[in-house]
Design an enzyme around this catalytic site. Structure first.
Site, PDB file in Angstrom:
ATOM      1  N   PHE A 115     102.859  77.654  10.071  1.00  0.00           N
ATOM      2  CA  PHE A 115     102.215  77.744  11.390  1.00  0.00           C
ATOM      3  C   PHE A 115     103.214  77.716  12.535  1.00  0.00           C
ATOM      4  O   PHE A 115     102.914  78.173  13.633  1.00  0.00           O
ATOM      5  CB  PHE A 115     101.206  76.587  11.564  1.00  0.00           C
ATOM      6  CG  PHE A 115     101.861  75.263  11.903  1.00  0.00           C
ATOM      7  CD1 PHE A 115     102.235  74.971  13.212  1.00  0.00           C
ATOM      8  CD2 PHE A 115     102.140  74.315  10.925  1.00  0.00           C
ATOM      9  CE1 PHE A 115     102.862  73.759  13.523  1.00  0.00           C
ATOM     10  CE2 PHE A 115     102.759  73.121  11.232  1.00  0.00           C
ATOM     11  CZ  PHE A 115     103.125  72.847  12.532  1.00  0.00           C
ATOM     12  N   GLU A 145      96.915  79.841   8.207  1.00  0.00           N
ATOM     13  CA  GLU A 145      95.510  79.857   8.628  1.00  0.00           C
ATOM     14  C   GLU A 145      95.317  79.101   9.937  1.00  0.00           C
ATOM     15  O   GLU A 145      94.257  79.177  10.556  1.00  0.00           O
ATOM     16  CB  GLU A 145      94.613  79.263   7.523  1.00  0.00           C
ATOM     17  CG  GLU A 145      94.840  77.795   7.196  1.00  0.00           C
ATOM     18  CD  GLU A 145      96.050  77.519   6.300  1.00  0.00           C
ATOM     19  OE1 GLU A 145      96.920  78.410   6.125  1.00  0.00           O
ATOM     20  OE2 GLU A 145      96.147  76.390   5.773  1.00  0.00           O
ATOM     21  N   CYS A 172     111.687  73.847  12.074  1.00  0.00           N
ATOM     22  CA  CYS A 172     112.395  73.444  10.849  1.00  0.00           C
ATOM     23  C   CYS A 172     113.858  73.140  11.149  1.00  0.00           C
ATOM     24  O   CYS A 172     114.539  72.532  10.340  1.00  0.00           O
ATOM     25  CB  CYS A 172     112.307  74.542   9.807  1.00  0.00           C
ATOM     26  SG  CYS A 172     113.049  76.062  10.378  1.00  0.00           S
TER      27      CYS A 172
HETATM   28  P1  NAD Z   1     102.777  74.529   4.681  1.00  0.00           P
HETATM   29  O1  NAD Z   1     103.687  74.388   3.522  1.00  0.00           O
HETATM   30  O2  NAD Z   1     101.633  73.595   4.798  1.00  0.00           O
HETATM   31  O3  NAD Z   1     102.148  76.005   4.715  1.00  0.00           O
HETATM   32  C1  NAD Z   1     102.944  77.158   4.632  1.00  0.00           C
HETATM   33  C2  NAD Z   1     102.120  78.286   4.038  1.00  0.00           C
HETATM   34  O4  NAD Z   1     101.727  77.922   2.722  1.00  0.00           O
HETATM   35  C3  NAD Z   1     100.838  78.596   4.807  1.00  0.00           C
HETATM   36  O5  NAD Z   1     100.663  79.985   4.849  1.00  0.00           O
HETATM   37  C4  NAD Z   1      99.756  77.920   3.981  1.00  0.00           C
HETATM   38  O6  NAD Z   1      98.517  78.579   4.053  1.00  0.00           O
HETATM   39  C5  NAD Z   1     100.325  78.009   2.577  1.00  0.00           C
HETATM   40  N1  NAD Z   1      99.891  76.897   1.728  1.00  0.00           N
HETATM   41  C6  NAD Z   1      99.534  75.649   2.121  1.00  0.00           C
HETATM   42  N2  NAD Z   1      99.216  74.892   1.062  1.00  0.00           N
HETATM   43  C7  NAD Z   1      99.379  75.674  -0.027  1.00  0.00           C
HETATM   44  C8  NAD Z   1      99.212  75.454  -1.423  1.00  0.00           C
HETATM   45  N3  NAD Z   1      98.816  74.279  -1.900  1.00  0.00           N
HETATM   46  N4  NAD Z   1      99.468  76.474  -2.257  1.00  0.00           N
HETATM   47  C9  NAD Z   1      99.887  77.653  -1.786  1.00  0.00           C
HETATM   48  N5  NAD Z   1     100.061  77.927  -0.475  1.00  0.00           N
HETATM   49  C10 NAD Z   1      99.806  76.943   0.394  1.00  0.00           C
HETATM   50  O7  NAD Z   1     103.698  74.475   5.980  1.00  0.00           O
HETATM   51  P2  NAD Z   1     103.251  74.420   7.497  1.00  0.00           P
HETATM   52  O8  NAD Z   1     102.683  73.073   7.789  1.00  0.00           O
HETATM   53  O9  NAD Z   1     102.472  75.620   7.862  1.00  0.00           O
HETATM   54  O10 NAD Z   1     104.679  74.569   8.224  1.00  0.00           O
HETATM   55  C11 NAD Z   1     105.531  73.488   8.467  1.00  0.00           C
HETATM   56  C12 NAD Z   1     106.561  73.347   7.370  1.00  0.00           C
HETATM   57  O11 NAD Z   1     107.301  74.546   7.235  1.00  0.00           O
HETATM   58  C13 NAD Z   1     107.591  72.273   7.680  1.00  0.00           C
HETATM   59  O12 NAD Z   1     107.861  71.571   6.488  1.00  0.00           O
HETATM   60  C14 NAD Z   1     108.809  73.065   8.131  1.00  0.00           C
HETATM   61  O13 NAD Z   1     110.047  72.415   7.959  1.00  0.00           O
HETATM   62  C15 NAD Z   1     108.704  74.258   7.248  1.00  0.00           C
HETATM   63  N6  NAD Z   1     109.460  75.373   7.791  1.00  0.00           N
HETATM   64  C16 NAD Z   1     110.633  75.686   7.195  1.00  0.00           C
HETATM   65  C17 NAD Z   1     111.404  76.710   7.700  1.00  0.00           C
HETATM   66  C18 NAD Z   1     112.699  77.081   7.063  1.00  0.00           C
HETATM   67  O14 NAD Z   1     113.220  78.093   7.427  1.00  0.00           O
HETATM   68  N7  NAD Z   1     113.223  76.325   6.120  1.00  0.00           N
HETATM   69  C19 NAD Z   1     110.960  77.442   8.814  1.00  0.00           C
HETATM   70  C20 NAD Z   1     109.752  77.095   9.393  1.00  0.00           C
HETATM   71  C21 NAD Z   1     109.004  76.055   8.870  1.00  0.00           C
END
Ligand code: NAD
Length: 498
Positions: A149, A176, A281
């Site tokens: 997100f 989402e 991140c």
């Molecule tokens: P998230 O892991 O909750 O969700 C990421 C994606 O995975 C979304 O599209 C979501 O719908 C999907 N998802 C969620 N639960 C899932 C499951 N059980 N199985 C399969 N898919 C699933 O992350 P978020 O809260 O949207 O974003 C924040 C996180 O992303 C933080 O941990 C941040 O550090 C990380 N992030 C990392 C980077 C990087 O480059 N390393 C960049 C941006 C964000």
């Protein structure tokens, strides 16, 4: 209630799904729209359209692909203000920050415009008598991108620009929580001349991601999100025989040596910890203060925190907006509470910041600063992903590096010093993928690649730049001989190079 669509086969696609989620305006707490999660039929329609498009697009000329990317770059730049407003409405970050995210995404489109250079192969003439060799890179086919997100435009562009430049069809499963920006990108790509099916937006949840990971019709998966999900996606995707790059969470340290300019360090710490409400991140979440630095730096940081304007991202006077959901805001607050319970010192408590008017029901929290943080405390061990900065006090540089290297995450890190030798040693010794020297958020420009080490990345390939091009292509080597029938003979020996 506004109901969002998918983008399938070059057009908006109304979903019939009854499985939906609310999309909030985090600045007011109101539900602004609902997003339907793809049904099995919708998923199948999207993938079939992407497969057909991949066969055609993979054979399209480089000049055609380049032209689409240049036009897309122009449209994205021209309409960046509109797109920034969409980001602010669903994510909550302030408009200027949303524009910054778009600029960093645009960089990746600009890099992809140079695909003619990036996809160049090598040629060796006369490697054996009458034999030449050349290498080429070809698209992998249908690639899926699953995005978080916190950057609803930049992260999708990290993937999309290179994936389509390399001749793949790309299916984006956006977060989402803020899915509208993906649909805007789809409209711009279509306007830029991208053929139907080359770019798809499939709204979905964990079940949709599960379908992607199991589906033999998907050749590669790029993921960015939290560490537990990244690890699971990598394991499931590779088990199903796919190429997977999965970027996870972070705990980014900022090491400050006693010789650093503490005014600059304080400005940097405040900008990097509280920008985008800490939902980056690459946000700095821990200052590692060596020697007497903490006693001098903490008052400087605290003083700057007092002047931060926090409120709805639509007001240009504000510098920081709300968090993404009420649950996340409460989780961030719980880390501040746990810090006191576990023996740290809360210097500035963001929970005390009150918000009025329409913001009273928004997902706001003020900025927090916690001193005397120690390994083992939950505010240090977990990724908080909010406007909370911890300070760990250490006596020496060696102690600082040992602490940073012992952390399970290895995304970004920064050192603040005037000592070139110490900085050089640090860049060599630290076990993180992206290092800043007097730069608090060292996100590489698009001509380099982005990625962490340890629990911040699963897989071999970093994202975008040259590693992105490699990830979205397969290498092939062609050995060529134009034989003279007069000298041809049967030879059962292993092919010789002489
Ligand atoms: P998230 O892991 O909750 O969700 C990421 C994606 O995975 C979304 O599209 C979501 O719908 C999907 N998802 C969620 N639960 C899932 C499951 N059980 N199985 C399969 N898919 C699933 O992350 P978020 O809260 O949207 O974003 C924040 C996180 O992303 C933080 O941990 C941040 O550090 C990380 N992030 C990392 C980077 C990087 O480059 N390393 C960049 C941006 C964000």
């Amino acid at each position: 209630m506004k109901r969002l669509t998918h983008w399938i086969n070059g057009a908006h696609y109304e979903s019939v799904s009854t499985n939906t989620a609310p999309v909030y305006n985090p600045a007011t707490g109101d539900v602004a729209a609902e997003v339907p999660f793809a049904t099995a039929e919708e998923y199948a329609t999207a993938v079939a359209s992407a497969r057909t498009a991949a066969a055609m697009w993979g054979q399209s000329s480089m000049s055609r692909r380049t032209e689409v990317l240049f036009t897309f770059r122009h449209l994205l730049n021209a309409r960046r203000d509109e797109l920034a407003s969409i980001i602010t409405a669903e994510h909550g970050k302030v408009h200027a920050d949303a524009l910054g995210e778009i600029s960093r995404g645009l960089e990746n489109v600009e890099y992809a415009c140079g695909l003619g250079t990036h996809l160049q192969g090598a040629f060796s003439s006369q490697v054996s008598t009458g034999v030449d060799v050349h290498s080429l890179r070809q698209p992998v086919g249908v690639v899926a991108g699953i995005t978080p997100f916190n950057f609803p435009v930049m992260v999708p562009l990290w993937m999309t620009a290179n994936a389509i430049a390399c001749g793949n069809a790309f299916i984006l499963k956006p977060s989402e929580k803020d899915p509208s920006a993906a649909l805007f990108l789809a409209e711009l790509l279509a306007e830029a001349g991208l053929p139907a099916g080359v770019f798809t937006v499939l709204q979905g949840d964990a079940a949709t991601v599960g379908a992607i990971l199991e589906d033999p019709a998907i050749d590669a998966v790029s993921f960015v999100g939290s560490t537990p999900i990244a690890k699971s996606i990598y394991e499931r995707g590779t088990k199903a025989g796919k190429r997977v790059q999965a970027l996870g969470g972070a705990k980014n340290h900022m090491l400050v040596l006693p010789d650093a300019d503490l005014g600059v360090a304080a400005d940097s710490a405040v900008s990097a910890a509280y920008g985008s409400a800490g939902e980056r991140c690459m946000a700095v979440s821990v200052v590692v203060a060596v020697g007497d630095v903490a006693d001098r730096l903490i008052p400087e940081i605290a003083q700057r925190m007092q002047t931060l304007a926090i409120g709805p991202g639509t007001d240009p006077a504000n510098e920081m907006g709300p968090l993404i959901t009420r649950e996340h805001r409460d989780r961030v607050a719980s880390y501040v509470a746990s810090a006191t319970e576990q023996g740290a010192t809360v210097v500035v408590d963001g929970r005390e910041h009150s918000f009025e008017g329409s913001a009273a029901n928004g997902f706001f929290i003020g900025v927090s600063l916690i001193d005397n943080v120690k390994p083992g405390m939950s505010c240090y061990e977990d990724e908080i992903f909010g406007p909370v900065l911890g300070v760990i006090r250490v006596d020496t540089y060696d102690e600082a590096v040992a602490l940073i290297n012992a952390n399970t995450f290895g995304n970004g890190v920064a050192i603040f010093t005037r000592d070139g030798g110490a900085a050089r040693r640090f860049t060599n010794e630290v076990t993180c993928g992206m290092v800043g020297v007097n730069v608090p958020i060292p996100v590489p420009v698009a001509s380099f690649s982005f990625g962490g080490w340890k629990d911040s990345l699963f897989g071999d390939a970093h994202m975008y730049g040259p590693e992105g091009v490699n990830f979205y292509t397969r290498g092939k080597v062609v050995t060529t001989r134009w034989p003279d029938p007069a000298t041809s003979e049967v030879d059962l020996g292993f092919p010789k190079t002489r």
